[in-house]
Design a protein around this motif. Structure first.
Motif, PDB file in Angstrom:
ATOM      1  N   GLY A 112       0.819  -1.208   0.000  1.00 52.15           N
ATOM      2  CA  GLY A 112       0.000   0.000   0.000  1.00 52.15           C
ATOM      3  C   GLY A 112       0.856   1.263   0.000  1.00 52.15           C
ATOM      4  O   GLY A 112       0.544   2.251  -0.650  1.00 52.15           O
ATOM      5  N   VAL A 129      -0.957   8.536   3.095  1.00 57.87           N
ATOM      6  CA  VAL A 129      -0.044   7.400   3.217  1.00 57.87           C
ATOM      7  C   VAL A 129       1.384   7.834   2.877  1.00 57.87           C
ATOM      8  O   VAL A 129       2.329   7.549   3.617  1.00 57.87           O
ATOM      9  CB  VAL A 129      -0.478   6.250   2.278  1.00 57.87           C
ATOM     10  CG1 VAL A 129       0.478   5.079   2.402  1.00 57.87           C
ATOM     11  CG2 VAL A 129      -1.898   5.816   2.604  1.00 57.87           C
ATOM     12  N   VAL A 173      -4.095   1.185   3.549  1.00 53.03           N
ATOM     13  CA  VAL A 173      -2.965   0.484   2.962  1.00 53.03           C
ATOM     14  C   VAL A 173      -3.220  -1.008   2.752  1.00 53.03           C
ATOM     15  O   VAL A 173      -2.300  -1.750   2.464  1.00 53.03           O
ATOM     16  CB  VAL A 173      -1.665   0.668   3.775  1.00 53.03           C
ATOM     17  CG1 VAL A 173      -1.179   2.089   3.675  1.00 53.03           C
ATOM     18  CG2 VAL A 173      -1.835   0.254   5.208  1.00 53.03           C
ATOM     19  N   PRO A 202      -6.046  -0.211  -1.287  1.00 50.86           N
ATOM     20  CA  PRO A 202      -5.419   1.099  -1.145  1.00 50.86           C
ATOM     21  C   PRO A 202      -5.442   1.901  -2.441  1.00 50.86           C
ATOM     22  O   PRO A 202      -5.519   1.340  -3.533  1.00 50.86           O
ATOM     23  CB  PRO A 202      -3.976   0.763  -0.739  1.00 50.86           C
ATOM     24  CG  PRO A 202      -3.777  -0.677  -1.000  1.00 50.86           C
ATOM     25  CD  PRO A 202      -5.114  -1.310  -0.995  1.00 50.86           C
TER      26      PRO A 202
END
Lengths: 578, 260, 366
Positions: free
Chosen positions: A198, A353, C293, C358
């Motif tokens: 991710g 992120v 994620v 994600p």
């Protein structure tokens, strides 16, 4: 072959040859036998003799780097052992080993071989636990070693290169650790890799490509385990050992720094020679570090991969965390708000992120690596420094360091917010909100408080020098007055409290020169002067002999400690001349 | 923990509890699936005894006839399993309202609990106390149970059942060293935040496998030594910093100090 | 600069912000007092303090005692090694033993670890004790010299370099210089291209699709049995995969995208029409892969209808079409449209309408 004619150029080369004399004592003869044989062929005696006489100063904090070094060696030793049994393959097999709760479960060969190491190979479990504990201790010790170097100013000239190498070592060490954590392919580490995928996908523009390249197709694929294995056992260890060798050679070349003290100057090293004292101490310390890690591994379990089960993308375990050194990045991901993800022209920016997973580590390490150069620019100090600062004598640096540490600590603790929630009976949401606030509020407060504490400690040092140690003896004078007798410090103790020098803020030179031409560097000069004032406008000067003399005569009257705001004596111009 | 429990007081707690009750009722009622692993057969005496106990200990919150009040949910339909779980693990009677009801010392004998369970079961049908056949871990397959556990339970209760955090102060409790009966009953009734795992979702045989898995890890619990709470890398890191570094620094101080 | 303010030899001294400790008077408010004459401006380094001898230096008995202690530590080490060797062969590695404070632990692990630790610590403690008590403890002073080479040496290097460069005619023949630079620069490319090109196939459209297609039955994870709508009672949660996972060639890869969570709510509690429409009588199916994620979001609280991700605590509200109500995720979990087939089993009514998991750069590009 014929003997060269006497007087020929070849023969003249041998004019200064000395016929070897037999060694005097039997002991020297026996040593001379092997060592002499070697020296005849390498000429090593000179260098070895020099190294054996090298002097190392004694201080417990100087051993933190050694703990790191030895833990790394323990990792290398035990890691080699583990490679004999570990199978770096994602190929699926059915477990048939001796751990009952997993019998008949489908898993990867990597996971099965790790189970076999833990349950079916003699001494395998203890070696695995030593390897993992040593890895944690390696990074704990190198981090505290870095803190010691930072807070004592050991990174200053001429050691900036070693500081930068140390920063790179530290960053590679956490990557190495993460690779190792991921290899057993258990549910916890697999979840870590899932998150890592991710992270990669969040990279703007190249994210999906990056993820596909690293995983050789869609996650998890079969390539990641063998690839990580190559990185973990070959690539990174080679770089780590190489850089570490440079690091340690630099220490030998530059000689170790020492704390200030009587007899210690910037031009000497006071301590014990390698032969015999430090050979015994440092050599013995290797065994102690290894022994302590072995003892911990004997009684405290670590990473019970059998408990997590094999990796499968569908299940997950509560309390999914990385090892502690990756905690700060994981904590950042827990704190970053979702609104940082947005779209422009149909492309997705996952900054919620990317900031924590991709930017934080490089930015943090870059700032760390650059710090010595920033400080040198602000102070304009070009001298070599071999005497360490006591952290209190550099209040601004110490404050900045603690602020950074608090920032890091909040991120790290944020990664444990779920564990804190259940263990302290708190709400995970409240903890997260608290950390989100603290990450902004904490570091400035930490800076201010630390700086004030440093200044106070310096004042206490002054007080101690001026008035001596309180003895507790109360004396009554003839006219009925009481006072406590203070014992003056001996010169050796006193020296530690008065030896340091204090910088003063740089003063801005005139903005234009004699001919009215504006200085081309006016803007950077102003910035530099401001930074210099930030660093040094609050300061406490060490006691001078005259002050001490006055204190003996006048009691308390003669001291005024701090300079008024804005007073500056250094000339920025002066440092620019060179 | 009392101070913390008090802090969890919230005006919404009662509403929440009511909601729990309603949902448990509904869920439990609906959970009356074709295949039942039930053991209980109640006598009229037992029901009568249970009713008395209920009036004395439970009715202040759950109301006379267990119809529910502002303080506690209505209970018809929750079944004997729910009563046995809540009272048998010491969750009921609760002392103070909070985000989550925790376990306490059990105040009633097994007979008394069985009586109250029989009384509640007599009000409306609900999940019964499971047959010992299905709660005996030694008869299950721990490896299969482990797989089921990791998919269905580990995300809240942790891979080895040491518990985990939920939102806003709620938590999934530890499942270590818990009687197989209560594990089974919790799955069937879905107490508090926990979803219901009825017999069509996880069959009684599979539930027994899960019990078998939990009991297997209870038995072979720590091959590596101290488990530090089986909470993963966080306590491990803490241990490395506090004890690992502490011992190393201790030795370093000794090494650097001058001998007497 | 050393303690006395004199610069070290060969070091270029730069005036910095240091106060000049000269002859001028220093103001009282700067923490300095004007000397009354004869006092130095700064304290002087008093030199090494007098050496205090140790017990072992003064008394032979103490030295003898230290010798015995050191030998004892080395003896403990040897003993530890012997225990290790015996234990290695004697203890069955499956033996569990109850140890107070630890519980049931693996006997082999504990004995091997402790004996190894003793073997190591014995040597370490013995050696350091030896160094501290019996080896010379007078501090030695080693002089430092500036690291900088002499001017002559520096000039020599520069000169050699220049001579080398002119000998190679680098300056006179720019063509060689630039072509060499270009060739060296290009030479790095094959490695890079091989690495990047050989690493893996790139098929980004895969990221946008899962195994789910219309008509696939929802099956239980891990038993892979189909689910009837009537099996799913209110308050229960099922972990679900598509039935086609059985025949998948890439089980883990497909599971990683297709894992789904099935819940049944009272339809009254569902506040979003689309959610109700895409479900079946209050049964709704959502992707289990977190939009942050990618961890599996499995923590369903049946009273609050909140879904919590155990990795970074993103919280999704199932009554509001799984929109994010807390934590770092931005997008709601994608919903899988479901219905029942003629046999009453739950099936997918359509593939996922958007990519699961994600975010990535091209996520919203078609």
């Amino acid at each position: 072959m014929s003997t060269p004619h006497p007087g020929s150029p070849a023969a003249r080369l041998r004019d200064h040859d000395v016929t070897p004399q037999p060694a005097v004592s039997p002991a020297a003869r026996s040593v001379g036998g092997v060592a002499g044989w070697l020296d005849d062929r390498t000429g090593a005696a000179k260098g070895v003799g020099y190294l054996m006489k090298k002097v190392f100063p004694d201080h417990w904090s100087f051993m933190l780097g050694e703990v790191a070094m030895y833990s790394m060696i323990v990792c290398l030793l035990t890691g080699t052992f583990l490679t004999f049994w570990f199978v770096p393959s994602a190929g699926q097999v059915v477990y048939d080993g001796s751990y009952i709760p997993l019998k008949g479960v489908t898993m990867s060969e990597a996971y099965r071989s790790t189970l076999d190491i833990s349950f079916d190979i003699r001494g395998g479990l203890i070696i695995r636990q030593i390897h993992h504990w040593a890895a944690l201790m390696f990074i704990v010790a190198l981090s505290t070693h870095m803190l010691r170097v930072f807070f004592t100013g050991a990174f200053r000239k001429p050691r900036e290169i070693n500081w930068v190498i140390g920063c790179i070592l530290s960053m590679l060490a956490i990557v190495e650790g993460f690779a190792g954590y991921s290899l057993p392919d258990d549910l916890l580490s697999g979840t870590g890799l899932r998150a890592a995928e991710g992270f990669m996908q969040s990279a703007p523009v190249i994210g999906s490509y990056l993820s596909y390249l690293v995983f050789d197709g869609p996650f998890p694929g079969e390539a990641i385990i063998p690839r990580l294995y190559a990185v973990h056992v070959l690539l990174l260890p080679a770089i780590l050992v190489g850089l570490f060798t440079v690091h340690i050679v630099m220490v030998a070349v530059q000689k170790h720094t020492q704390f200030p003290g009587p007899g210690r100057t910037n031009d000497n090293v006071v301590g014990y020679p390698v032969m015999p004292v430090y050979a015994a101490k440092a050599g013995g310390f290797f065994f102690i570090v290894f022994g302590v890690i072995a003892m911990i591994s004997a009684v405290v379990g670590i990473n019970p991969i059998w408990a997590y089960g094999p990796y499968d993308p569908s299940p997950v375990t509560a309390g999914s965390q990385p090892d502690w050194y990756m905690g700060f990045a994981d904590g950042a991901l827990r704190l970053l708000p979702g609104w940082l993800e947005f779209e422009t022209f149909g492309f997705t920016w996952s900054l919620n992120v990317a900031i924590g997973a991709l930017l934080l580590i490089p930015v943090m390490y870059t700032l760390m690596a650059l710090y010595p150069f920033l400080e040198r620019w602000v102070t304009g100090d070009q001298r070599e420094h071999h005497l360490l600062d006591r952290p209190r004598n550099a209040p601004t640096r110490t404050g900045l360091g603690v602020a950074a540490l608090v920032f890091y600590g909040i991120l790290m603790f944020a990664a444990g917010n779920d564990i804190m929630a259940i263990k302290l009976g708190l709400s995970i949401n409240d903890i997260t909100h608290l950390f989100r606030t603290l990450i902004f509020v904490g570091p400035p407060i930490a800076f201010w408080v630390t700086k004030r504490i440093c200044l106070s400690l310096q004042r206490r040092d002054r007080d101690m020098v001026l008035h001596g140690r309180e003895t507790g003896h109360i004396i009554r004078t003839a006219d009925g007055q009481f006072f406590e007798r203070h014992e003056p410090l001996d010169p050796f103790t006193r020296w530690e409290l008065v030896q340091h020098e204090q910088f003063q803020p740089l003063q801005l030179g005139p903005a234009t020169d004699d001919h009215g031409v504006a200085s081309p560097n006016a803007r950077t000069d102003r910035l530099r002067a401001r930074l210099s004032s930030f660093y040094f406008s609050d300061r406490v000067e060490p006691v001078t002999p005259a002050e001490l003399e006055a204190a003996h005569h006048d009691g308390h009257r003669a001291e005024a400690i701090e300079a008024p705001e804005g007073e500056a004596h250094g000339e920025l111009e002066a440092s620019e001349r060179h | 923990m009392n101070a913390l429990a008090a802090r969890r007081r919230h005006p919404a707690a009662i509403a929440l509890l009511l909601l729990v009750g309603l949902l448990v009722t509904g869920a439990a009622y609906a959970a009356l699936a074709p295949k039942q692993a039930s053991a209980a057969t109640a006598t009229a005496d037992q029901v009568e005894h249970g009713k008395k106990l209920f009036l004395a200990n439970c009715a202040s919150c759950h109301g006379i006839g267990a119809v529910g009040t502002d303080e506690g949910p209505a209970l018809p339909g929750v079944g004997a399993a729910s009563v046995d779980f809540q009272m048998g693990t010491g969750r009921m009677p609760m002392t103070a309202p909070g985000v989550q009801v925790g376990t306490k010392k059990v105040k009633f004998s097994q007979d008394e609990i069985a009586a109250v369970a029989a009384y509640i079961a007599s009000l409306a049908p609900g999940p019964a106390i499971p047959d010992g056949e299905f709660t005996d871990g030694s008869k299950g397959d721990p490896a299969k149970g482990g797989e089921l556990f990791r998919v269905n339970c580990a995300m809240c209760h942790n891979a080895v059942g040491s518990g985990g955090a939920l939102t806003r102060g709620k938590y999934a409790p530890s499942l270590r060293h818990v009687d197989g009966k209560y594990i089974y009953e919790a799955m069937v009734t879905g107490p508090q935040s926990m979803p219901v795992f009825n017999d069509t979702n996880i069959t009684p045989d599979s539930k027994r496998d899960i019990v078998a898995y939990l009991h297997a890890i209870d038995k072979s619990e720590n091959p590596g030594g101290l488990t530090l709470g089986s909470l993963g890398p966080v306590p491990e890191g803490l241990f490395a910093w506090v004890f690992g570094l502490g011992i190393m620094v201790g030795f370093a101080v000794w090494l650097g100090s001058k001998s007497a | 600069m050393n303690e006395h303010g004199t610069p070290p030899q060969g070091e270029e001294v730069v005036e910095t912000g240091m106060p000049a400790y000269g002859s001028t008077a220093v103001r009282l408010d700067r923490g300095h007092v004007v000397g009354t004459g004869g006092l130095p401006q700064r304290f002087e380094n008093p030199g090494l303090p007098p050496h205090i001898p140790r017990m072992a230096d003064l008394e032979e008995a103490a030295a003898k005692r230290a010798e015995k202690q050191v030998a004892t530590f080395f003896g403990i080490s040897a003993l530890g090694t012997i225990v290790f060797l015996v234990a290695y062969f004697a203890i069955d590695i499956r033996t569990q033993v109850f140890i107070p404070g630890i519980g049931d632990a693996n006997l082999s692990n504990i004995v091997l670890g402790v004996s190894m630790a003793l073997a190591l610590l014995g040597i370490g403690v013995g050696a350091i004790h030896w160094a501290k008590t019996l080896m010379p403890d007078t501090e030695v002073v080693e002089e430092r010299h500036p690291l900088r080479s002499s001017e002559v040496a520096r000039d020599d290097v520069v000169q050699t370099l220049n001579e080398g460069a002119s000998g190679a005619q680098l300056n006179r023949r720019p063509l060689i210089k630039y072509s060499l630079g270009g060739a060296l620069g290009l030479f790095a490319l094959p490695f890079l291209v091989q690495l990047v090109g050989g690493l893996g196939p790139v098929n980004i459209s895969e990221l946008k699709h899962t195994l789910w297609k219309k008509g696939d039955r929802l099956v239980r994870d891990p038993e892979l049995t189909p689910i009837k709508a009537s099996d799913v009672t209110i308050g229960s949660v099922f972990h679900v995969l598509p039935e086609t996972i059985k025949d998948s060639q890439h089980v883990l890869e497909d599971k990683g995208k297709a894992a789904v969570l099935l819940m049944r709510l009272d339809p009254v509690d569902i506040h979003v029409k689309k959610e109700r429409d895409w479900g079946y009588e209050g049964i709704v199916a959502y992707s289990k892969i977190c939009t942050h994620v990618g961890c599996p979001v499995g923590l369903y609280e049946q009273q609050t209808h909140h879904l919590l991700c155990p990795c970074h605590q993103s919280t999704f509200d199932v009554t509001e079409d799984c929109k994010v109500i807390f934590g770092p995720a931005k997008r709601p979990l994608p919903q899988l449209k479901i219905t029942v087939d003629t046999d009453g089993y739950l099936v997918a009514d359509a593939p996922f309408a958007e990519p699961v998991g994600p975010s990535f750069w091209e996520r919203d590009r078609t």
